[in-house]
Design a protein around this motif. Structure first.
Motif, PDB file in Angstrom:
ATOM      1  N   MET A 142       0.907  -1.144  -0.080  1.00  0.00           N
ATOM      2  CA  MET A 142      -0.147  -0.122   0.059  1.00  0.00           C
ATOM      3  C   MET A 142       1.014   1.229   0.020  1.00  0.00           C
ATOM      4  N   SER A 143       0.496   2.144  -0.724  1.00  0.00           N
ATOM      5  CA  SER A 143       1.250   3.593  -0.871  1.00  0.00           C
ATOM      6  C   SER A 143       1.081   4.370   0.334  1.00  0.00           C
ATOM      7  N   SER A 144       1.944   5.160   0.946  1.00  0.00           N
ATOM      8  CA  SER A 144       1.650   5.930   2.004  1.00  0.00           C
ATOM      9  C   SER A 144       0.759   6.999   1.595  1.00  0.00           C
ATOM     10  N   ALA A 145       0.762   7.676   0.325  1.00  0.00           N
ATOM     11  CA  ALA A 145       0.094   8.785  -0.007  1.00  0.00           C
ATOM     12  C   ALA A 145      -1.131   8.137  -0.883  1.00  0.00           C
ATOM     13  N   PRO A 146      -2.432   8.542  -0.606  1.00  0.00           N
ATOM     14  CA  PRO A 146      -3.297   8.076  -1.573  1.00  0.00           C
ATOM     15  C   PRO A 146      -3.350   8.701  -2.962  1.00  0.00           C
ATOM     16  N   SER A 147      -3.849   8.010  -3.650  1.00  0.00           N
ATOM     17  CA  SER A 147      -3.594   8.328  -5.372  1.00  0.00           C
ATOM     18  C   SER A 147      -4.894   9.005  -5.733  1.00  0.00           C
ATOM     19  N   ASP A 148      -4.860   9.540  -6.694  1.00  0.00           N
ATOM     20  CA  ASP A 148      -6.256  10.264  -7.090  1.00  0.00           C
ATOM     21  C   ASP A 148      -6.917   8.853  -7.600  1.00  0.00           C
ATOM     22  N   ALA A 149      -6.142   7.867  -8.216  1.00  0.00           N
ATOM     23  CA  ALA A 149      -6.985   6.676  -8.736  1.00  0.00           C
ATOM     24  C   ALA A 149      -7.816   5.842  -7.439  1.00  0.00           C
ATOM     25  N   SER A 150      -7.006   5.880  -6.267  1.00  0.00           N
ATOM     26  CA  SER A 150      -7.512   5.149  -5.089  1.00  0.00           C
ATOM     27  C   SER A 150      -8.515   5.962  -4.873  1.00  0.00           C
ATOM     28  N   ARG A 151      -8.498   7.289  -4.609  1.00  0.00           N
ATOM     29  CA  ARG A 151      -9.667   8.003  -4.128  1.00  0.00           C
ATOM     30  C   ARG A 151     -10.873   8.130  -4.891  1.00  0.00           C
ATOM     31  N   LEU A 152     -10.702   8.093  -6.305  1.00  0.00           N
ATOM     32  CA  LEU A 152     -11.892   7.670  -7.294  1.00  0.00           C
ATOM     33  C   LEU A 152     -12.564   6.510  -7.077  1.00  0.00           C
ATOM     34  N   LEU A 153     -11.737   5.538  -7.001  1.00  0.00           N
ATOM     35  CA  LEU A 153     -12.077   4.048  -6.866  1.00  0.00           C
ATOM     36  C   LEU A 153     -13.024   4.094  -5.555  1.00  0.00           C
ATOM     37  N   GLY A 154     -12.513   4.422  -4.622  1.00  0.00           N
ATOM     38  CA  GLY A 154     -13.268   4.541  -2.978  1.00  0.00           C
ATOM     39  C   GLY A 154     -14.390   5.105  -3.354  1.00  0.00           C
ATOM     40  N   SER A 155     -14.335   6.389  -3.758  1.00  0.00           N
ATOM     41  CA  SER A 155     -15.743   7.442  -3.723  1.00  0.00           C
ATOM     42  C   SER A 155     -16.686   6.747  -4.841  1.00  0.00           C
ATOM     43  N   ARG A 156     -16.418   6.026  -5.707  1.00  0.00           N
ATOM     44  CA  ARG A 156     -17.221   5.146  -6.574  1.00  0.00           C
ATOM     45  C   ARG A 156     -17.977   3.980  -5.844  1.00  0.00           C
ATOM     46  N   ILE A 157     -17.035   3.247  -5.067  1.00  0.00           N
ATOM     47  CA  ILE A 157     -17.908   2.233  -4.145  1.00  0.00           C
ATOM     48  C   ILE A 157     -18.612   2.848  -3.263  1.00  0.00           C
ATOM     49  N   ARG A 158     -18.258   3.811  -2.600  1.00  0.00           N
ATOM     50  CA  ARG A 158     -19.067   4.321  -1.380  1.00  0.00           C
ATOM     51  C   ARG A 158     -20.246   4.634  -2.046  1.00  0.00           C
ATOM     52  N   GLU A 159     -20.391   5.517  -3.308  1.00  0.00           N
ATOM     53  CA  GLU A 159     -21.513   5.949  -3.875  1.00  0.00           C
ATOM     54  C   GLU A 159     -22.489   4.578  -4.344  1.00  0.00           C
TER      55      GLU A 159
END
Length: 102
Positions: free
Chosen positions: A1-18
């Protein structure tokens, strides 16, 4: 796991949450359906974890989604510390011109 969240991981997480919220289920319920621990799902939704392909498929399956819906539009440019910005097309073009792109 990367220490800093990437734009890709934030977008994926947001889509899953939605999608999860669209079905009005909580993280524990989705995690159970996907065979994950709810804390792992929480990290994924917050963009703090980079789920494996199997995990993405489990989550998409539990949400009755094509996994492509969760990944649509994402590119390698959304990743941190991408070692090369050269694509295979750039490499082939450089070879044809006798250059060394890397």
């Amino acid at each position: 796991m990367s220490s800093a969240p990437s734009d890709a991981s934030r977008l994926l997480g947001s889509r899953i949450r939605e999608e999860r919220q669209r079905f009005a289920i909580n993280q524990m319920e989705l995690a159970d359906l996907a065979g994950l621990h709810f804390t792992n799902l929480g990290k994924i939704e917050r963009g703090q974890a980079n789920p494996s392909l199997h995990t993405i498929l489990r989550i998409a399956g539990a949400l009755d989604l094509n996994p492509a819906v969760l990944l649509d539009g994402m590119t390698a440019d959304m990743l941190p510390d991408r070692p090369h910005k050269v694509t295979v097309a750039d490499l082939i073009r450089a070879r044809e011109q006798g250059d060394q792109p890397l």
